[in-house]
Write a protein that holds these residues in place. Sequence first.
Motif, short mmCIF file in Angstrom:
data_model
loop_
_atom_site.label_atom_id
_atom_site.label_comp_id
_atom_site.label_asym_id
_atom_site.label_seq_id
_atom_site.Cartn_x
_atom_site.Cartn_y
_atom_site.Cartn_z
N ALA A 132 1.14 -1.44 0.04
CA ALA A 132 0.13 -0.36 -0.16
C ALA A 132 0.46 1.18 0.40
N VAL A 133 1.83 1.24 1.27
CA VAL A 133 2.60 2.16 1.02
C VAL A 133 3.19 2.16 -0.14
N VAL A 134 4.52 1.29 -0.80
CA VAL A 134 5.22 1.43 -2.11
C VAL A 134 4.26 2.22 -3.31
N ALA A 135 2.83 1.81 -3.06
CA ALA A 135 1.99 2.34 -4.27
C ALA A 135 1.23 3.43 -3.95
N ALA A 136 1.81 3.56 -3.07
CA ALA A 136 1.56 4.86 -3.28
C ALA A 136 2.24 5.98 -3.56
N TRP A 137 3.02 5.58 -3.32
CA TRP A 137 5.20 6.48 -3.58
C TRP A 137 5.03 6.06 -5.61
N LEU A 138 4.48 5.18 -5.66
CA LEU A 138 5.04 5.02 -7.30
C LEU A 138 3.53 5.74 -8.08
N LEU A 139 2.88 5.56 -7.10
CA LEU A 139 1.26 6.57 -7.83
C LEU A 139 1.41 8.20 -7.85
N ALA A 140 1.66 8.67 -6.78
CA ALA A 140 2.75 10.07 -6.40
C ALA A 140 3.57 10.42 -7.00
N GLU A 141 4.73 9.97 -7.52
CA GLU A 141 5.58 10.18 -8.40
C GLU A 141 5.26 10.57 -9.71
N TRP A 147 3.73 7.88 -16.78
CA TRP A 147 3.71 6.62 -17.03
C TRP A 147 3.80 5.58 -16.51
N ARG A 148 5.24 6.09 -16.03
CA ARG A 148 6.41 5.18 -15.75
C ARG A 148 6.56 4.45 -14.64
N ALA A 149 5.84 5.87 -13.91
CA ALA A 149 5.81 5.68 -12.19
C ALA A 149 4.15 4.78 -12.60
N THR A 150 2.83 5.10 -12.73
CA THR A 150 2.30 4.45 -12.30
C THR A 150 2.39 3.01 -13.99
N GLY A 151 3.28 2.62 -14.06
CA GLY A 151 3.52 1.22 -15.11
C GLY A 151 4.25 0.68 -14.52
N ALA A 152 4.87 1.10 -13.27
CA ALA A 152 5.48 0.17 -12.40
C ALA A 152 4.85 0.10 -10.81
N ALA A 153 3.80 0.59 -10.84
CA ALA A 153 3.06 0.29 -9.60
C ALA A 153 2.43 -0.70 -10.24
N ILE A 154 1.98 -0.55 -11.80
CA ILE A 154 0.72 -1.64 -12.27
C ILE A 154 1.50 -3.56 -12.26
N LEU A 156 4.01 -3.99 -10.53
CA LEU A 156 4.44 -4.75 -8.82
C LEU A 156 2.93 -5.60 -7.94
N PHE A 157 1.83 -4.79 -9.23
CA PHE A 157 0.40 -5.81 -8.54
C PHE A 157 0.37 -6.61 -9.47
N ALA A 158 1.49 -6.37 -9.93
CA ALA A 158 0.82 -7.99 -11.11
C ALA A 158 1.49 -8.92 -10.71
N LEU A 159 2.81 -8.66 -9.83
CA LEU A 159 4.16 -9.52 -9.60
C LEU A 159 2.93 -10.56 -8.20
N VAL A 160 1.97 -8.83 -7.54
CA VAL A 160 1.66 -9.39 -5.90
C VAL A 160 0.64 -10.70 -6.48
N ALA A 161 -0.35 -10.50 -7.45
CA ALA A 161 -1.59 -11.57 -8.01
C ALA A 161 -1.09 -12.64 -8.20
N GLY A 162 -0.03 -11.96 -8.93
CA GLY A 162 0.35 -14.02 -9.75
C GLY A 162 0.94 -14.52 -8.63
N ALA A 163 1.95 -14.37 -7.69
CA ALA A 163 1.70 -15.11 -6.29
C ALA A 163 0.69 -15.41 -5.47
N LEU A 164 -0.39 -14.67 -5.46
CA LEU A 164 -1.33 -14.67 -4.42
C LEU A 164 -2.23 -15.64 -4.90
N VAL A 165 -2.20 -15.74 -6.49
CA VAL A 165 -2.89 -16.66 -7.25
C VAL A 165 -2.60 -18.56 -7.13
N PHE A 180 -5.79 -1.30 -4.16
CA PHE A 180 -4.62 -0.44 -5.36
C PHE A 180 -5.82 0.52 -6.23
N CYS A 181 -6.97 -0.57 -6.56
CA CYS A 181 -7.65 0.39 -7.27
C CYS A 181 -8.89 1.74 -6.28
#
Length: 373
Positions: A132-141, A147-154, A156-165, A180-181
């Motif tokens: 939550a904090v890392v995504a906030a940092w990237l989205l704020a940047e 879009w580089r920062a937003t793309g990085a946040a997305i 990282l979320f994809a990595l998280v989602a893949g591991a949890l699935v 994230f939404c």
Amino acid sequence: MALSRADTSVLGRWWWTVDRWTLAALLALIGFGYVMLLAASPGVAERIGASSRDLFILKQVFFLAIATGVMVAISVLPVKQVRRLALLGFFVSLLMTAATLSMGVEIKGARRWLHLAGVTIQPSEFMKPCFAVVAAWLLAEARSLGWRATGAAIFLFALVAGALVKQPDMGMLIVMASVFCAQLFVVGINLMLVAGCGVAGVLGGIGAYFTLPHFQSRIDRFLDPSAGDNYQVTIAMEAFGHGGMLGVGPGEGRLKALLPDAHADFVYAVAGEEFGLALCLLILTVFGFIVLRGLLRLLGEKDMFIILASTGLLTQFGLQAFINMASALHLIPTKGMTLPFISYGGSSVVAVALGMGMLLALTRRRLARTGEA
């Protein structure tokens, strides 16, 4: 000895800048955790044949003490240190979560835990507040990096989602996707992208229903109780009814002895039986107070990182509490998710303390005004 406003020590500055009402509410939840542990855990320990009826009590007292220390210690940190801690914690917990897929302990068909030095850890619990904090940092940047920062946040979320699935842990994924939404919405990103995330979530849920048998079973049993075993939910609902308005009294509950997860996922039902609707509403009020007060404190905040990080932390805290209580009340399909600070579980209680410590640090008023961040 009372701390003076002129006290410039670390403790003095912390005391006069931290949100003491939120701190008090969090400590109240920890207090409820002690009480409910005394009520729910002895019967569970006896049922599983533990060496001592106080096994879970002794363990959780230790975990709650650590959690309290972690929360207070992190709340002292300046904003930059919180961000660095979250970044380190995220990548370490992500690697450990990935490691559960090959080295993890399988419980009820899922690999979510690691055995380290005699302690069982659920790394995804720690990944949740850190993300939550890392995504906030990237989205704020993203305001300066685009879009580089937003793309990085997305990404990282994809990595998280893949591991949890892969584990699988759909409940955790739903919470983190919601966080994230919510952050994407607050930052003002294109609504079409937010809608796309919603559609992807719906399609992902449909895919999980048809590919994950345990997920399908929970949905089917919720929609049609005769479709499978609803033993714990049935007993939980009876416990709420048995408790009535004021409960049957501390230690007098009888239905809690029939709940295998009375100390964890269904601790709210134990509260309902022994202390009645009164305590259930009080617990609900404390959770609501923490979330609403946290959001209200952001109204005058100008730092987008603090707004996004606090929004994410509050969303996951409130959503986790809602999922636990709603599951016990059979308002949603059952999900093995703890009630923050109240349910038994070392990883959960320390991870929640980590997130709330970050929240307290980020919402300290003086940080933004004096440049201590």
